[in-house]
Design an enzyme around this catalytic site. Structure first.
Site, short mmCIF file in Angstrom:
data_model
loop_
_atom_site.label_atom_id
_atom_site.label_comp_id
_atom_site.label_asym_id
_atom_site.label_seq_id
_atom_site.Cartn_x
_atom_site.Cartn_y
_atom_site.Cartn_z
NE ARG A 9 55.96 53.56 55.52
CZ ARG A 9 56.59 54.29 56.21
NH1 ARG A 9 58.01 54.17 55.80
NH2 ARG A 9 56.02 55.31 57.01
CD GLU A 11 58.60 47.12 58.75
OE1 GLU A 11 58.88 48.33 59.51
OE2 GLU A 11 59.24 47.09 57.47
CG HIS A 51 60.94 50.82 59.73
ND1 HIS A 51 59.72 50.38 59.01
CD2 HIS A 51 61.24 51.96 59.23
CE1 HIS A 51 59.16 51.38 58.50
NE2 HIS A 51 59.97 52.49 58.53
#
Length: 331
Positions: free
Chosen positions: A245, A274, A293
């Site tokens: 993450r 993000e 991602h």
């Protein structure tokens, strides 16, 4: 349907509600089809609109999907199990789910092969400098450049769950030394060495690391784990690969480390913030690889997820609220 004559009847078989959000651009209908193939005796219902979700969840004991908004949870009067379609569950209202005694499972194991391949590709990219060769090819420039060799390197993997283990297994033929960092080092692992999150042990490991792979959940322990001190401790030739993450890495500290050449580069499949804003300085570094991602994408995603969820539906049918569920994270 169970072969146990004392088990549930056809009318008692658990039906499954699938929420409408998909992942990686793969239509959620494929997930529904995969579940129906594994659970032919049950009804697998897709709630394809917000209104349908709100109505169907009121009487649904077993729900699966990528996310569960707290506003939708308020209507889930019969909910016993929520099968999250992601390995990470930090986006869910976990405290509220725990208060309501809703068991939560995740998709741990779904991502092992694909994310491990992504990590290996990132490591090899920075080892053999394929990005440099690509730039010279586009310029039609035949000019040699110096590269590195993976053999003999030390790779530290933070997180030895399904992803971390898959990464380590794929590194084995390359002749590297591996260090694993996990919450329970006494469990061991596939790495040459396993340590916990004690600060001194982590710093010592970072000082020996050539490639730092972050494959851990985001917790209070891992948030900001790769901070200014960690980036300074890493060798200037080290590469950071983050498939965990974004907040596991302190972004401002990473930008400063790249500018000062405190590390050789970074491969970031996740960022903080993000999505990464268009004007963010990380976009401008030649030695930073950014993917949106995307390491979790695989054409086998829903098939693997359906294996886990279908098995848990069967266990729930057999044992009800006392069932032992695969990948249970809450409570």
């Amino acid at each position: 349907m169970t072969d146990d004559p004392g088990g549930p009847s056809d009318s008692e078989q658990t039906n499954v509600l699938v929420l409408r959000s998909d992942t990686h651009g793969i239509p959620i209908e494929q997930y529904v089809q995969a579940l129906r193939k594994r659970l032919p005796e049950r009804t697998v219902e897709l709630a394809s609109t917000p209104a349908a979700e709100h109505e169907a969840i009121q009487a649904a004991p077993f729900v699966t999907g990528m996310a569960l908004e707290e506003s939708l949870l308020e209507a889930a009067d019969a909910l016993d199990v929520f099968a999250c379609g992601f390995a990470g569950t930090d986006h869910l209202p976990l405290a509220v789910l725990a208060e309501r005694n809703v068991r939560v499972t995740n998709a741990s194991g779904v991502h092992g092969p694909n994310i491990a391949e992504h990590v290996l590709g990132a490591i090899l990219r920075f080892t053999r400098l394929f990005h440099v060769g690509d730039r010279r090819q586009r310029r039609r420039e035949w000019r040699h450049y110096q590269t590195h060799e993976l053999q003999g390197s030390t790779v530290t993997v933070v997180g030895l769950g399904a992803i971390g283990q898959a990464v380590t297994e794929r590194l084995e033929p390359f002749g590297v030394e591996t260090i694993g960092i996990r919450y329970t080092p006494e469990k061991g692992g596939p790495t040459d060495e396993v340590i916990g999150f004690e600060a001194a042990a982590v710093q010592e490991a970072f000082a020996r690391t050539d490639y730092l792979v972050l494959a851990c959940p985001l917790t209070e322990t891992t948030r900001g784990l790769v901070d200014r001190e960690a980036l300074t401790t890493l060798d200037p030739n080290a590469v950071v690969v983050n498939v965990a993450r974004g907040p596991v890495v302190e972004t401002d500290a990473l930008v400063d480390a790249l500018r000062r050449q405190d590390i050789r580069g970074a491969s970031l499949d996740v960022t903080d913030p993000e999505p990464l804003p268009e004007d963010h300085p990380l976009w401008g570094f030649d030695n930073v690889q950014i993917t949106p991602h995307n390491s979790g994408h695989t054409p086998e995603y829903y098939e693997r997820l359906a294996d886990i969820v279908a098995e848990n539906v069967r266990r729930y049918d057999e044992d009800g609220p006392g069932a032992t569920l695969e990948n249970q994270v809450v409570p």
